[in-house]
Design a protein around this motif. Structure first.
Motif, mmCIF file in Angstrom:
data_model
loop_
_atom_site.group_PDB
_atom_site.id
_atom_site.type_symbol
_atom_site.label_atom_id
_atom_site.label_comp_id
_atom_site.label_asym_id
_atom_site.label_seq_id
_atom_site.Cartn_x
_atom_site.Cartn_y
_atom_site.Cartn_z
ATOM 1 N N LYS A 264 0.835 -1.191 0.100
ATOM 2 C CA LYS A 264 -0.048 0.031 -0.065
ATOM 3 C C LYS A 264 0.701 1.159 -0.027
ATOM 4 O O LYS A 264 0.643 2.121 -0.616
ATOM 5 N N CYS A 269 -1.068 -1.601 -5.493
ATOM 6 C CA CYS A 269 -2.417 -1.508 -5.139
ATOM 7 C C CYS A 269 -2.986 -3.033 -5.634
ATOM 8 O O CYS A 269 -3.600 -3.757 -4.805
ATOM 9 N N CYS A 305 -4.944 3.028 -2.481
ATOM 10 C CA CYS A 305 -5.365 1.833 -3.094
ATOM 11 C C CYS A 305 -6.785 1.592 -2.304
ATOM 12 O O CYS A 305 -7.456 0.820 -2.855
#
Length: 340
Positions: A264, A269, A305
């Motif tokens: 992250k 992501c 993300c």
């Protein structure tokens, strides 16, 4: 109450094929249809793996009861599987199931399950349904072309005439000269020399020190498992390769959460999403709870993300926890509140 929809791999697994299972459906089992909408642009999945802003309905003549009798299921093919597996890291998919008579209808979140493979993983894989009708077609029997009648063959009993002239003019047969017998003494001597050389070579081979064996794992650096889930590997390997090697290394839940947080922070992501989903669907309650909180408005910490809350997705993962641990008080409380 929203339906729960899972897209599960077949047993044995077949690329581009899956079971679409539906729980909590209150309508009929026959003459149903469903549409799939992705969150990133609101587009709907069309036939032939396309996306459009107009709803498209995949028709199912009949859903079957699962073996445990707790859900309905039907088999779907590449037209559904491939587009969902090709979605971006932040893609979420909402499915609406309804009766074709426009009677009962309900919605839920659908997510690809563990181990699903696109049709490209198995070369040319034929879909189990034609068009948008999710029913297995019957293969027509191949037509055997008629064999035309062949003309009857007439066997002739007339012997061919032999030209005597050509027979008489052939040269007379001359036998080859008899082979000259040679003495076997030279051959025996040569055989003795070959045997002596072989004996000497064998003595030399068995007396010399053995060559060091080349380890089969020489190409794999020491501590490969330890390097499978590092940030360096994440930055250098393709996303899917990293996820596969990291999952194979099987880090514990706490370690996996560290890796997900690194993903992250590094804006990987897709890695974070895949690691979360794989372990959560495999029954890891700690990972499933953390994943649910990424979408739960009560716990959301917006990031690149996971930029926004999603009640349906959070409820999906809380419900996943409850399927493994029905007495999990926190998951039950959050699931019920998110349903309101």
């Amino acid at each position: 109450m929203p339906i729960r929809v899972d897209l599960l791999a077949l047993e044995p697994n077949v690329p581009g094929q899956a079971r679409l299972t539906v729980k909590k459906w209150q309508g009929s089992e026959e003459q149903l249809e469903f549409s799939i909408q992705r969150n990133q642009d609101g587009f709907y999945l069309q036939d032939h793996k396309a996306w459009s802003n107009n709803p498209f309905w995949f028709k199912v003549s009949r859903f079957n009861l699962t073996a445990n009798g707790e859900a309905l299921e039907t088999q779907v093919g590449p037209s559904v599987i491939d587009p969902l597996l090709e979605g971006s890291a932040n893609s979420q998919f909402q499915i609406e199931l309804r009766e074709q008579s426009l009677g009962h209808t309900d919605k839920g979140v659908v997510r690809p399950g563990v181990g699903l493979l696109p049709s490209t993983a198995g070369g040319q894989t034929r879909s189990t349904y034609g068009g948008a009708e999710l029913t297995a077609p019957s293969e027509p029997a191949p037509e055997v072309p008629e064999i035309p009648d062949l003309p009857e063959l007439t066997l002739s009993t007339i012997e061919p005439e032999v030209e005597l002239e050509s027979v008489l003019t052939e040269p007379a047969y001359t036998p080859p000269p008899a082979p000259v017998k040679k003495s076997n003494k030279g051959l025996i001597g040569l055989l003795i020399v070959v045997l002596l050389l072989a004996a000497g070579a064998g003595f030399w081979f068995y007396k010399r020190p053995p060559a060091p064996a080349v380890a089969a794992t020489a190409a794999v650096p020491a501590g490969a498992d330890a390097q499978a889930c590092t940030l360096d590997s994440m930055n250098s390997l393709p996303e899917l390769t990293f996820v596969q090697t990291c999952i194979k290394a099987a880090p514990d839940s706490a370690k996996l959460l560290e890796i997900i947080n690194q993903a992250k922070a590094g804006k990987h992501c897709g890695v974070a999403q895949r690691l979360y989903a794989n372990r959560a669907q495999a029954g890891d309650a700690l990972i499933a709870n953390a994943y649910a909180r990424e979408y739960d408005p009560k716990y959301l910490k917006a990031s690149e993300c996971f930029p926004a809350a999603d009640n349906a997705t959070a409820a999906y993962w809380y419900e996943t926890i409850l399927t493994q641990d029905p007495n999990n008080a926190e998951a039950k409380q959050r699931f019920e509140e998110l349903q309101k």
